[in-house]
Motif scaffolding. Structure first.
Motif, PDB file in Angstrom:
ATOM      1  N   ARG A  76       0.779  -1.094   0.192  1.00 28.88           N
ATOM      2  CA  ARG A  76       0.022   0.193   0.048  1.00 28.88           C
ATOM      3  C   ARG A  76       0.741   1.287  -0.069  1.00 28.88           C
ATOM      4  O   ARG A  76       2.007   1.213   0.427  1.00 28.88           O
ATOM      5  CB  ARG A  76      -0.695  -0.154   1.259  1.00 28.88           C
ATOM      6  N   GLY A  77       0.308   2.320  -0.567  1.00 20.69           N
ATOM      7  CA  GLY A  77       0.954   3.698  -0.310  1.00 20.69           C
ATOM      8  C   GLY A  77       0.267   4.398   0.911  1.00 20.69           C
ATOM      9  O   GLY A  77      -0.709   3.665   1.661  1.00 20.69           O
ATOM     10  N   GLU A  93       7.960  10.666  -1.355  1.00 20.27           N
ATOM     11  CA  GLU A  93       8.972  10.041  -2.492  1.00 20.27           C
ATOM     12  C   GLU A  93       8.838   8.373  -2.305  1.00 20.27           C
ATOM     13  O   GLU A  93       8.532   7.727  -3.258  1.00 20.27           O
ATOM     14  CB  GLU A  93      10.456  10.224  -1.810  1.00 20.27           C
ATOM     15  N   ASP A  94       8.479   7.867  -1.087  1.00 20.31           N
ATOM     16  CA  ASP A  94       7.973   6.191  -0.999  1.00 20.31           C
ATOM     17  C   ASP A  94       6.814   6.085  -1.587  1.00 20.31           C
ATOM     18  O   ASP A  94       6.728   5.056  -2.320  1.00 20.31           O
ATOM     19  CB  ASP A  94       7.917   6.018   0.447  1.00 20.31           C
ATOM     20  N   ASN A  95       5.944   7.141  -1.673  1.00 17.17           N
ATOM     21  CA  ASN A  95       4.645   6.664  -2.305  1.00 17.17           C
ATOM     22  C   ASN A  95       4.893   6.934  -3.951  1.00 17.17           C
ATOM     23  O   ASN A  95       4.349   6.016  -4.601  1.00 17.17           O
ATOM     24  CB  ASN A  95       3.499   7.912  -2.069  1.00 17.17           C
ATOM     25  N   ARG A  96       5.753   7.621  -4.370  1.00 21.76           N
ATOM     26  CA  ARG A  96       6.090   7.561  -5.824  1.00 21.76           C
ATOM     27  C   ARG A  96       6.793   6.163  -6.180  1.00 21.76           C
ATOM     28  O   ARG A  96       6.487   5.831  -7.142  1.00 21.76           O
ATOM     29  CB  ARG A  96       7.106   8.746  -6.145  1.00 21.76           C
ATOM     30  N   THR A 107      -0.393  -3.448 -12.292  1.00 23.53           N
ATOM     31  CA  THR A 107      -1.932  -3.172 -11.857  1.00 23.53           C
ATOM     32  C   THR A 107      -2.082  -1.884 -11.776  1.00 23.53           C
ATOM     33  O   THR A 107      -1.101  -0.902 -11.771  1.00 23.53           O
ATOM     34  CB  THR A 107      -1.914  -3.553 -10.377  1.00 23.53           C
ATOM     35  N   HIS A 108      -3.435  -1.765 -12.098  1.00 26.34           N
ATOM     36  CA  HIS A 108      -3.911  -0.141 -12.280  1.00 26.34           C
ATOM     37  C   HIS A 108      -4.249   0.718 -10.567  1.00 26.34           C
ATOM     38  O   HIS A 108      -4.218   1.729 -10.506  1.00 26.34           O
ATOM     39  CB  HIS A 108      -5.401  -0.042 -12.879  1.00 26.34           C
ATOM     40  N   GLU A 109      -4.198  -0.675  -9.729  1.00 27.96           N
ATOM     41  CA  GLU A 109      -4.762   0.093  -8.430  1.00 27.96           C
ATOM     42  C   GLU A 109      -3.608   0.089  -7.366  1.00 27.96           C
ATOM     43  O   GLU A 109      -3.325  -0.992  -7.064  1.00 27.96           O
ATOM     44  CB  GLU A 109      -5.911  -1.026  -7.877  1.00 27.96           C
ATOM     45  N   LEU A 110      -3.481   1.303  -6.790  1.00 31.50           N
ATOM     46  CA  LEU A 110      -2.500   1.402  -5.643  1.00 31.50           C
ATOM     47  C   LEU A 110      -3.052   1.575  -4.372  1.00 31.50           C
ATOM     48  O   LEU A 110      -4.001   2.747  -4.168  1.00 31.50           O
ATOM     49  CB  LEU A 110      -1.438   2.537  -5.908  1.00 31.50           C
ATOM     50  N   ILE A 111      -3.394   0.671  -3.326  1.00 30.39           N
ATOM     51  CA  ILE A 111      -4.211   1.047  -2.321  1.00 30.39           C
ATOM     52  C   ILE A 111      -3.692   1.879  -1.425  1.00 30.39           C
ATOM     53  O   ILE A 111      -2.397   1.639  -1.146  1.00 30.39           O
ATOM     54  CB  ILE A 111      -4.469  -0.321  -1.455  1.00 30.39           C
ATOM     55  N   MET A 112      -4.253   3.012  -0.861  1.00 30.26           N
ATOM     56  CA  MET A 112      -3.675   3.947  -0.199  1.00 30.26           C
ATOM     57  C   MET A 112      -4.159   4.001   1.319  1.00 30.26           C
ATOM     58  O   MET A 112      -5.535   4.240   1.389  1.00 30.26           O
ATOM     59  CB  MET A 112      -4.164   5.312  -0.513  1.00 30.26           C
ATOM     60  N   VAL A 113      -3.376   3.618   2.274  1.00 31.74           N
ATOM     61  CA  VAL A 113      -3.956   3.872   3.791  1.00 31.74           C
ATOM     62  C   VAL A 113      -3.001   5.249   4.135  1.00 31.74           C
ATOM     63  O   VAL A 113      -1.854   5.200   4.397  1.00 31.74           O
ATOM     64  CB  VAL A 113      -3.463   2.756   4.629  1.00 31.74           C
TER      65      VAL A 113
END
Lengths: 310, 310
Positions: A76-77, A93-96, A107-113
């Protein structure tokens, strides 16, 4: 039960939309989890970054493809709530990096918590009460409104980068019992409000039964999410009681608890969702169970409780 | 700290709106709790039915009056969700008794904890998974929508009785982590929707920081509750982590956790609330502490974290 239809590569038609989230088989490497998912007849896997980073994103993509699986999402991001500029820069930066990993995995989907309050210890750091502010003074470390505004600002910073990489930021509302320590994003309606300024192909939302089943506004917000084209993932697991000592690891197999999967699944179906149904269970007992048994339980519960309404 | 103003009977002016909920001093009888509250300079007490019923409502009213206290609320009615007609009849009868007890105690506010899903074990009965319905069938025991409708129907049955006795049904949304086992009423907005058909003097709502602090819609709903004249009680305690093994008993003193009391209290003040601020803490450590120390902590935290914003 009716005989199970078998497709090419051992895929089961009745499990065509069932996906194993690797958190459910926490102790397996990505290759082991992919093998277990394929052996059980699944077509998809949702992967966590720790298991991807062990082998690198490119190799992870090959491992998954070698088992004939698609990647339903990357987890997850997020954890973007710090008021500290340096820490915020590092988090972005980690999310990038997570966006690039998602793209590499196809995959098209990056799950964000999104993360919790500044006052709250980071996950795993244990309880550490933050000193209170002076009487009458503002207390930025507990300021939920400001923390939520920071999330909005940082999603806005990340969205163009995600769009460039063909990745969607899938905002996951977490159960309100995690509002202090893990996600100040607490309802599907709030996630949709946060997503509203962006293209639905760039910022979406996750519907995870564990986190949202209690919401009196859920039917309306699921319909809204569908109408806006923002349902990035449907994740299922059950609300079981009593809660585990670590409430994060309190989830149960579908059917073991109190969630009305028939109703919620119909809402998601009627909202037009045609994607995967990811099973993400954090529970010590599930982790201690051999993976083939866990997958068999997942499959049986899917066919029994979810598929008839999907 | 500024010297504390003393009023008649040892009341402290700075604690004029602070009320001890007897759950905070769980091991004390009503007389002991009233004595402790009066000794600490408080003017009000919120009482639980178990401590009232030990002596009877009329005697309880005398005990409280003898200590020069007013009763800020009676806890609690509710647990009205059963689909079984006999059990529902018994629950309604018990709620009518609670209404009469509130009237006898001279309090306008009867706190209502509406109850959980039929599938869920009663409080204290331990975990007992309810058998799942057949595949594809409706599952009434997990039907949250229908359970919530039953609550609305039963509030409608009780409201005229409450009105006759000059008592208000104060609907308390509980934190969503209690949605299965204690209250299918999970947000302030939902409580206000449920209250809407009734006179604000007959059906109101409770704002309890522990239960609602996380709600992204809280500012708006508190304002709405105030505008409608429905804020029956403002209860305060803090969200502390880690959660206790029994999450019900996980609450902390104001200032020990993550709630932004300055902000929430200002919302409640700006909504026009001029009533008592009840401290209701369920926590083994608090219960093991001598009452005079608990009351001293309550008073100190009130003056520090709540009063400047009230």
């Amino acid at each position: 039960m009716a005989p199970v239809a078998q497709a090419a590569h051992g895929r089961r038609a009745d499990l065509a939309r069932l996906s194993l989230n690797t958190a459910t088989t926490k102790h397996l490497t990505l290759a082991e989890a992919a093998a277990a998912a394929a052996a059980a007849g699944l077509s998809a896997i949702g992967v966590w970054r720790d298991r991807v980073q062990e082998v690198g994103a490119d190799q992870a993509a090959r491992v998954v493809a070698d088992h004939g699986l698609r990647v339903s999402s990357l987890c997850r991001g997020g954890f973007l709530t710090t008021p500290d500029p340096d820490a915020a820069g590092a988090a972005l930066e980690d999310n990038r990096l997570a966006v690039r990993e998602a793209a590499a995995l196809g995959t098209h989907e990056l799950i964000m918590v999104v993360g919790g309050l500044p006052a709250c210890p980071a996950p795993g750091a244990g309880a550490r009460p933050y000193p209170s502010a002076d009487p009458g003074a503002a207390d930025p470390a507990r300021d939920l409104v400001a923390t939520r505004r920071r999330v909005a600002d940082r999603i806005a910073e990340l969205a163009p980068y995600a769009a460039e990489h063909g990745v969607r930021l899938a905002l996951e509302p977490l159960h309100p019992m995690f509002a202090a320590d893990r996600a100040v994003l607490s309802t599907l309606g709030q996630a949709l409000d946060l997503a509203a300024p962006f293209d639905p192909d760039v910022v979406g939302v996750v519907v995870d039964t564990y986190h949202v089943w209690w919401d009196p506004d859920l039917a309306r917000q699921v319909a809204r999410a569908g109408a806006e084209g923002r349902i990035a993932s449907y994740q299922v697991c059950d609300w079981v009681l009593p809660l585990a000592a670590e409430p994060l690891n309190s989830r149960g197999h579908v059917g073991d608890g109190y969630v009305d999967f028939a109703t919620v699944t119909r809402w998601v179906r009627d909202a037009g969702y045609t994607g995967d149904v990811e099973v993400e269970i954090f529970h010590e007992d599930v982790w201690a169970t051999p993976a083939d048994r866990t997958l068999a339980t997942m499959a049986e519960r899917h066919v029994r409780h979810v598929l008839p309404h999907l």
